[in-house]
Design an enzyme around this catalytic site. Structure first.
Site, PDB file in Angstrom:
ATOM      1  N   GLU A 179       3.333 -12.131   8.557  1.00  0.00           N
ATOM      2  CA  GLU A 179       4.050 -10.844   8.457  1.00  0.00           C
ATOM      3  C   GLU A 179       4.632 -10.432   9.805  1.00  0.00           C
ATOM      4  OE1 GLU A 179       1.983  -7.787   6.311  1.00  0.00           O
ATOM      5  OE2 GLU A 179       3.432  -6.236   6.914  1.00  0.00           O
ATOM      6  N   LYS A 183      -7.350 -12.627  -0.590  1.00  0.00           N
ATOM      7  CA  LYS A 183      -6.634 -12.703   0.693  1.00  0.00           C
ATOM      8  C   LYS A 183      -7.386 -11.889   1.743  1.00  0.00           C
ATOM      9  CE  LYS A 183      -2.414 -10.686   1.375  1.00  0.00           C
ATOM     10  NZ  LYS A 183      -2.715  -9.677   2.419  1.00  0.00           N
TER      11      LYS A 183
HETATM   12  O1  KIV Z   1      -0.953  -5.581   0.802  1.00  0.00           O
HETATM   13  C1  KIV Z   1       0.098  -6.214   0.641  1.00  0.00           C
HETATM   14  O2  KIV Z   1       0.963  -5.881  -0.178  1.00  0.00           O
HETATM   15  C2  KIV Z   1       0.312  -7.406   1.448  1.00  0.00           C
HETATM   16  C3  KIV Z   1       1.658  -8.039   1.408  1.00  0.00           C
HETATM   17  C4  KIV Z   1       2.608  -7.255   2.211  1.00  0.00           C
HETATM   18  C5  KIV Z   1       1.632  -9.464   1.833  1.00  0.00           C
HETATM   19  O3  KIV Z   1      -0.567  -7.838   2.129  1.00  0.00           O
END
Ligand code: KIV
Length: 269
Positions: free
Chosen positions: A185, A116
């Protein structure tokens, strides 16, 4: 309990069928097993590990080596869920070759099946390079914690004039780059709804209302294992922090009084 492995294609189908996607964070083997056995669709080793497990004030201190350490532990506990690892601060924005090498380490050494990255149009060429090498990428827009200093704190996004158009353009650009899902978010529900309707790939909301294709929470927030009060969008489903405190105090009291260990806790001669 789930029978089959979750892959990115399944998530696309779930959006098309209107089935909600469930995602949670995990940072260790045991929690990962609990989540996997509960049938969670996506397990994210978030860089939130820096704040909820390592005691930093933000996610900017998290390094790739720290992420790999936690991803590898989670990997050992996951059979069915899709395992996604966060690319930490500045491991993907400097140049494309470094970005790809770092994503590959999360896959090879951390056992992740996808990575991600945070950001919109400004990161799509990095996303496309990773996707082009065969590694699935999840996007993350709205409040992007790695940019906390630029955003002026952890605050709701998408409220200013032009912000909604920008977020929709970001989502389109990420989809065009081949991203398989997008975390949204801290935006108002109507903004998340418009983004969700604008793309074919699933959106996963956190503090973004009910219209996203799925929801994610940080596991420590859900279980009540945090310092102080969690953000208002969190629903705390258990208070394990208080239960743990009570158990630890009971142990300390029993050691001090001599009540522990009792006969059943030691080996006979
Ligand atoms: O780092 C994390 O836990 C996240 C989530 C809040 C989506 O990016």
């Amino acid at each position: 309990m789930r029978l089959s492995k979750v892959r990115t294609l399944r998530l696309l189908k779930m959006k098309a069928q209107g089935k909600k996607i469930v995602m949670l964070t995990a940072y260790d083997y045991f929690t990962a097993r609990l989540l996997d056995e509960a049938g969670i669709d996506i397990i994210l080793v978030g860089d939130s590990v820096g704040m909820v497990q390592l005691g930093f004030g933000d996610t900017l201190h998290v390094t790739l080596d720290m992420m790999i350490h936690h991803c590898a532990a989670v990997r050992r506990g996951v059979k069915s869920a899709l395992l996604v690892g966060d690319m930490p601060f500045m491991t993907y924005k400097i140049n494309e070759d470094e970005t790809l090498k770092n994503a590959a380490r999360l896959v090879q050494e951390g056992g992740c099946e996808a990575v991600k990255i945070e950001g919109g149009e400004e990161v799509v060429h990095f996303a496309a390079r990773i996707v082009g090498a065969g590694i699935p990428v999840m996007g993350h827009i709205g409040l992007t914690p790695q940019s906390v200093h630029q955003l002026g704190g952890y605050r709701v996004q998408g409220k200013g004039a032009g912000d909604v158009e920008k977020l929709i353009n970001d989502a389109h650009a990420l989809e065009d780059a081949g991203v398989f899902a997008i975390v949204i978010e801290a935006v108002p529900p109507d903004v998340a709804r418009r983004i969700t309707q604008a793309v074919h790939i699933p959106t996963i909301g956190i503090g973004a209302g009910p219209h996203c294709d799925g929801q994610v929470l940080v596991i420590n927030d859900l279980l009540g294992l945090t310092d102080g009060k969690p953000p208002h969008f969190v629903k705390q489903y258990a208070d394990l922090g208080s239960a743990a405190r009570r158990a630890i105090e009971a142990f300390a009291n029993e050691v001090r009084s001599g009540a522990f260990p009792a006969k059943e806790h030691w080996y006979s001669d």
